[in-house]
Write a protein that holds these residues in place. Structure first.
Motif, PDB file in Angstrom:
ATOM      1  N   GLN A 123      -3.039   6.727  13.424  1.00  0.00           N
ATOM      2  CA  GLN A 123      -3.178   5.272  13.458  1.00  0.00           C
ATOM      3  C   GLN A 123      -3.771   4.813  12.124  1.00  0.00           C
ATOM      4  OE1 GLN A 123      -5.393   3.943  16.909  1.00  0.00           O
ATOM      5  NE2 GLN A 123      -4.448   5.496  18.192  1.00  0.00           N
ATOM      6  N   GLY A 124      -3.428   3.588  11.744  1.00  0.00           N
ATOM      7  CA  GLY A 124      -3.946   3.045  10.497  1.00  0.00           C
ATOM      8  C   GLY A 124      -3.946   1.527  10.531  1.00  0.00           C
ATOM      9  N   ILE A 125      -4.534   0.940   9.505  1.00  0.00           N
ATOM     10  CA  ILE A 125      -4.651  -0.512   9.394  1.00  0.00           C
ATOM     11  C   ILE A 125      -3.732  -1.004   8.278  1.00  0.00           C
ATOM     12  CG2 ILE A 125      -6.222  -2.460   9.060  1.00  0.00           C
ATOM     13  CD1 ILE A 125      -6.785  -0.782  11.550  1.00  0.00           C
ATOM     14  N   LEU A 126      -3.004  -2.085   8.567  1.00  0.00           N
ATOM     15  CA  LEU A 126      -2.075  -2.661   7.604  1.00  0.00           C
ATOM     16  C   LEU A 126      -2.238  -4.166   7.566  1.00  0.00           C
ATOM     17  CD1 LEU A 126      -0.392  -0.398   9.575  1.00  0.00           C
ATOM     18  CD2 LEU A 126       1.065  -0.478   7.539  1.00  0.00           C
ATOM     19  N   ALA A 127      -1.781  -4.764   6.462  1.00  0.00           N
ATOM     20  CA  ALA A 127      -1.791  -6.214   6.283  1.00  0.00           C
ATOM     21  C   ALA A 127      -0.370  -6.656   5.952  1.00  0.00           C
ATOM     22  CB  ALA A 127      -2.748  -6.600   5.158  1.00  0.00           C
ATOM     23  N   PRO A 128      -0.090  -7.952   5.991  1.00  0.00           N
ATOM     24  CA  PRO A 128       1.226  -8.413   5.530  1.00  0.00           C
ATOM     25  C   PRO A 128       1.444  -8.076   4.061  1.00  0.00           C
ATOM     26  CG  PRO A 128       0.074 -10.148   6.745  1.00  0.00           C
ATOM     27  CD  PRO A 128      -0.921  -9.062   6.500  1.00  0.00           C
ATOM     28  N   ALA A 129       2.669  -7.767   3.704  1.00  0.00           N
ATOM     29  CA  ALA A 129       3.002  -7.516   2.300  1.00  0.00           C
ATOM     30  C   ALA A 129       2.629  -8.737   1.473  1.00  0.00           C
ATOM     31  CB  ALA A 129       4.492  -7.215   2.157  1.00  0.00           C
ATOM     32  N   GLY A 130       2.120  -8.489   0.270  1.00  0.00           N
ATOM     33  CA  GLY A 130       1.728  -9.582  -0.602  1.00  0.00           C
ATOM     34  C   GLY A 130       0.268  -9.966  -0.510  1.00  0.00           C
ATOM     35  N   THR A 131      -0.474  -9.316   0.377  1.00  0.00           N
ATOM     36  CA  THR A 131      -1.910  -9.575   0.471  1.00  0.00           C
ATOM     37  C   THR A 131      -2.572  -9.208  -0.855  1.00  0.00           C
ATOM     38  OG1 THR A 131      -1.904  -9.155   2.852  1.00  0.00           O
ATOM     39  CG2 THR A 131      -4.023  -9.002   1.721  1.00  0.00           C
ATOM     40  N   PRO A 132      -3.461 -10.040  -1.385  1.00  0.00           N
ATOM     41  CA  PRO A 132      -4.079  -9.764  -2.689  1.00  0.00           C
ATOM     42  C   PRO A 132      -4.726  -8.382  -2.765  1.00  0.00           C
ATOM     43  CG  PRO A 132      -4.576 -12.003  -2.013  1.00  0.00           C
ATOM     44  CD  PRO A 132      -3.891 -11.354  -0.839  1.00  0.00           C
ATOM     45  N   GLU A 133      -4.554  -7.736  -3.909  1.00  0.00           N
ATOM     46  CA  GLU A 133      -5.080  -6.394  -4.107  1.00  0.00           C
ATOM     47  C   GLU A 133      -6.583  -6.337  -3.877  1.00  0.00           C
ATOM     48  OE1 GLU A 133      -3.657  -3.282  -5.032  1.00  0.00           O
ATOM     49  OE2 GLU A 133      -1.914  -4.322  -4.209  1.00  0.00           O
ATOM     50  N   ALA A 134      -7.297  -7.364  -4.305  1.00  0.00           N
ATOM     51  CA  ALA A 134      -8.750  -7.339  -4.154  1.00  0.00           C
ATOM     52  C   ALA A 134      -9.158  -7.314  -2.684  1.00  0.00           C
ATOM     53  CB  ALA A 134      -9.372  -8.550  -4.856  1.00  0.00           C
ATOM     54  N   ILE A 135      -8.419  -8.022  -1.840  1.00  0.00           N
ATOM     55  CA  ILE A 135      -8.715  -8.020  -0.403  1.00  0.00           C
ATOM     56  C   ILE A 135      -8.377  -6.665   0.201  1.00  0.00           C
ATOM     57  CG2 ILE A 135      -7.992  -8.988   1.820  1.00  0.00           C
ATOM     58  CD1 ILE A 135      -7.820 -11.702   0.483  1.00  0.00           C
ATOM     59  N   LEU A 136      -7.235  -6.105  -0.177  1.00  0.00           N
ATOM     60  CA  LEU A 136      -6.861  -4.781   0.326  1.00  0.00           C
ATOM     61  C   LEU A 136      -7.914  -3.746  -0.064  1.00  0.00           C
ATOM     62  CD1 LEU A 136      -3.042  -4.746  -0.520  1.00  0.00           C
ATOM     63  CD2 LEU A 136      -4.104  -5.214   1.696  1.00  0.00           C
ATOM     64  N   ALA A 137      -8.384  -3.817  -1.315  1.00  0.00           N
ATOM     65  CA  ALA A 137      -9.389  -2.865  -1.777  1.00  0.00           C
ATOM     66  C   ALA A 137     -10.701  -3.032  -1.020  1.00  0.00           C
ATOM     67  CB  ALA A 137      -9.616  -3.041  -3.282  1.00  0.00           C
TER      68      ALA A 137
ATOM     69  N   SER B 189       2.807 -13.464   9.197  1.00  0.00           N
ATOM     70  CA  SER B 189       1.538 -14.165   8.994  1.00  0.00           C
ATOM     71  C   SER B 189       1.266 -14.373   7.512  1.00  0.00           C
ATOM     72  CB  SER B 189       0.391 -13.370   9.619  1.00  0.00           C
ATOM     73  OG  SER B 189       0.517 -13.313  11.024  1.00  0.00           O
ATOM     74  N   PRO B 190       0.444 -15.360   7.170  1.00  0.00           N
ATOM     75  CA  PRO B 190       0.048 -15.538   5.769  1.00  0.00           C
ATOM     76  C   PRO B 190      -0.593 -14.264   5.227  1.00  0.00           C
ATOM     77  CG  PRO B 190      -0.624 -17.426   7.087  1.00  0.00           C
ATOM     78  CD  PRO B 190      -0.144 -16.390   8.059  1.00  0.00           C
ATOM     79  N   ALA B 191      -0.278 -13.943   3.981  1.00  0.00           N
ATOM     80  CA  ALA B 191      -0.795 -12.724   3.347  1.00  0.00           C
ATOM     81  C   ALA B 191      -2.168 -13.006   2.748  1.00  0.00           C
ATOM     82  CB  ALA B 191       0.179 -12.232   2.284  1.00  0.00           C
ATOM     83  N   ASP B 192      -3.123 -13.321   3.623  1.00  0.00           N
ATOM     84  CA  ASP B 192      -4.447 -13.721   3.157  1.00  0.00           C
ATOM     85  C   ASP B 192      -5.569 -12.842   3.692  1.00  0.00           C
ATOM     86  OD1 ASP B 192      -4.426 -14.464   5.815  1.00  0.00           O
ATOM     87  OD2 ASP B 192      -4.602 -16.623   5.442  1.00  0.00           O
ATOM     88  N   GLY B 193      -5.206 -11.753   4.404  1.00  0.00           N
ATOM     89  CA  GLY B 193      -6.212 -10.836   4.911  1.00  0.00           C
ATOM     90  C   GLY B 193      -6.820 -11.224   6.238  1.00  0.00           C
ATOM     91  N   TYR B 194      -6.370 -12.328   6.832  1.00  0.00           N
ATOM     92  CA  TYR B 194      -6.966 -12.776   8.085  1.00  0.00           C
ATOM     93  C   TYR B 194      -6.160 -12.375   9.317  1.00  0.00           C
ATOM     94  CZ  TYR B 194     -10.432 -15.212   5.367  1.00  0.00           C
ATOM     95  OH  TYR B 194     -11.469 -15.477   4.503  1.00  0.00           O
ATOM     96  N   THR B 195      -5.037 -11.710   9.115  1.00  0.00           N
ATOM     97  CA  THR B 195      -4.281 -11.119  10.220  1.00  0.00           C
ATOM     98  C   THR B 195      -3.924  -9.704   9.814  1.00  0.00           C
ATOM     99  OG1 THR B 195      -3.338 -13.266  10.820  1.00  0.00           O
ATOM    100  CG2 THR B 195      -2.282 -11.316  11.736  1.00  0.00           C
ATOM    101  N   LEU B 196      -4.449  -8.727  10.551  1.00  0.00           N
ATOM    102  CA  LEU B 196      -4.230  -7.318  10.264  1.00  0.00           C
ATOM    103  C   LEU B 196      -3.585  -6.643  11.472  1.00  0.00           C
ATOM    104  CD1 LEU B 196      -7.714  -6.492   8.660  1.00  0.00           C
ATOM    105  CD2 LEU B 196      -5.616  -7.235   7.486  1.00  0.00           C
ATOM    106  N   LEU B 197      -3.050  -5.454  11.251  1.00  0.00           N
ATOM    107  CA  LEU B 197      -2.339  -4.701  12.283  1.00  0.00           C
ATOM    108  C   LEU B 197      -2.951  -3.320  12.423  1.00  0.00           C
ATOM    109  CD1 LEU B 197       0.292  -4.409  14.130  1.00  0.00           C
ATOM    110  CD2 LEU B 197       1.329  -3.340  12.106  1.00  0.00           C
ATOM    111  N   VAL B 198      -3.149  -2.903  13.686  1.00  0.00           N
ATOM    112  CA  VAL B 198      -3.417  -1.489  13.956  1.00  0.00           C
ATOM    113  C   VAL B 198      -2.062  -0.861  14.266  1.00  0.00           C
ATOM    114  CG1 VAL B 198      -4.751   0.188  15.261  1.00  0.00           C
ATOM    115  CG2 VAL B 198      -5.649  -2.117  14.928  1.00  0.00           C
ATOM    116  N   GLY B 199      -1.546  -0.089  13.339  1.00  0.00           N
ATOM    117  CA  GLY B 199      -0.232   0.522  13.513  1.00  0.00           C
ATOM    118  C   GLY B 199      -0.355   2.004  13.790  1.00  0.00           C
TER     119      GLY B 199
END
Length: 323
Positions: free
Chosen positions: A252-266, A82-92
């Protein structure tokens, strides 16, 4: 020359400026939260109350989307691509991120490098349960029953190679029982067969089993952590009952695609920390038999790497396969 230099710098910085602008406006539309298992399973039961409270905090809806199959790999593949834009996340969970690399060949993603860990949300000691009408009211009594009927009892799980399966295999080795493993396509159908008595044992998250246990349709006889679950203070641990030093705990935890902007991850990390520390979500998770456990990005990434190394050794030493 000065004008050309400034213009060149402006073009060079434009991708960074675009990412910064994107992060500042995030989220501006609904966010998908992918769960790699069918509705009603343990991960799904964590994701839904979390999504509701994050939606309220972020001001945009988090939509839980179940992409079951292949031990969570279908959902992981979808998120990784998925695009690394914070709009698709994973419950891993630990099975998806730490066990699957040892169980599946040629995965189209890497569980460490293809994702950006955001936060751990829960630790998950497992519950050991039997049908309500089985003549075993403790784990010691179940072990005795299994030894009197070698090869005749069955244990249902959500699939080969998950933490519940490996916890069961460890329990077999520690107690010397001969119980057959029956893998299902998800934990929810396995629970239905436990209720119906078609399998005689199940090891899984208490959040999955709670409704059936409170209704008296199954009986929880042990838990797999070192400490008793707050939701089940009268239920002893495996360590107390039959196998000293036994422990098998998931997370369990939440993850995003690699490359998602740091500001969104924070921003997501801060929102997750807030809902795990405030409001009613901690109590909801505790009542499900889970331990709210916030770990920020860096420690969560370390946990994924460490557990992947550890469980890979366990899988190989135990000879667990998906066949």
């Amino acid at each position: 020359m000065q004008r050309r230099t400034l213009l060149a710098c402006s073009f060079a910085m434009s991708p960074l400026a675009a990412r910064s602008s994107q992060a500042q406006s995030y989220p501006s539309r609904p966010v998908r939260l992918l769960v790699g298992f069918p509705p009603g399973g343990g991960v799904d039961l964590t994701a839904r109350p979390l999504a509701q409270r994050l939606s309220e905090r972020l001001g945009q809806q988090l939509v839980v989307e179940n992409r079951g199959g292949a031990g969570g790999n279908i959902a992981m593949d979808a998120v990784a691509k998925s695009p690394a834009d914070g709009y698709t996340l994973l419950v891993g969970n630990v099975g998806m991120l730490a066990l699957n690399p040892a169980l599946y060949r040629d995965l189209p993603f890497d569980t460490v490098t293809s994702f950006a860990p955001i936060a751990q949300i829960v630790a998950v000691p497992l519950a050991v349960a039997v049908p309500a009408d089985l003549p075993a009211h403790s784990l010691a009594e179940f072990v005795a029953l299994a030894k009197s009927r070698p090869g005749q009892l069955n244990m249902g799980s959500g699939g080969n190679g998950g933490i519940p399966h490996l916890a069961f295999e460890l329990l077999k080795r520690r107690t010397g029982i001969d119980v057959q493993h029956v893998p299902y396509r998800g934990s929810a159908p396995a629970l239905q067969d436990l209720i119906g008595g078609r399998v005689q044992l199940m090891v899984d998250g208490y959040n999955l089993m709670r409704g059936a246990a409170e209704a008296g349709r199954i009986r929880v006889i042990a838990t797999t952590g070192q400490q008793r679950l707050p939701a089940l203070p009268d239920v002893p641990t495996v360590d107390e009952s039959v196998a000293p030093d036994f422990e098998a705990v998931g997370w369990q935890g939440i993850l995003a695609p690699a490359g998602t902007p740091e500001a969104i991850l924070a921003q997501l990390e801060a929102a997750i920390e807030a809902v795990l520390r405030e409001g009613d979500l901690p109590r909801v998770l505790l009542d499900q038999g889970q331990l709210p456990t916030f770990l920020p990005r860096a420690p969560f990434a370390d946990l994924v790497r460490r557990d992947r190394d550890q469980w890979t050794r366990v899988v190989r030493d135990a000879g667990v396969t998906l066949d």
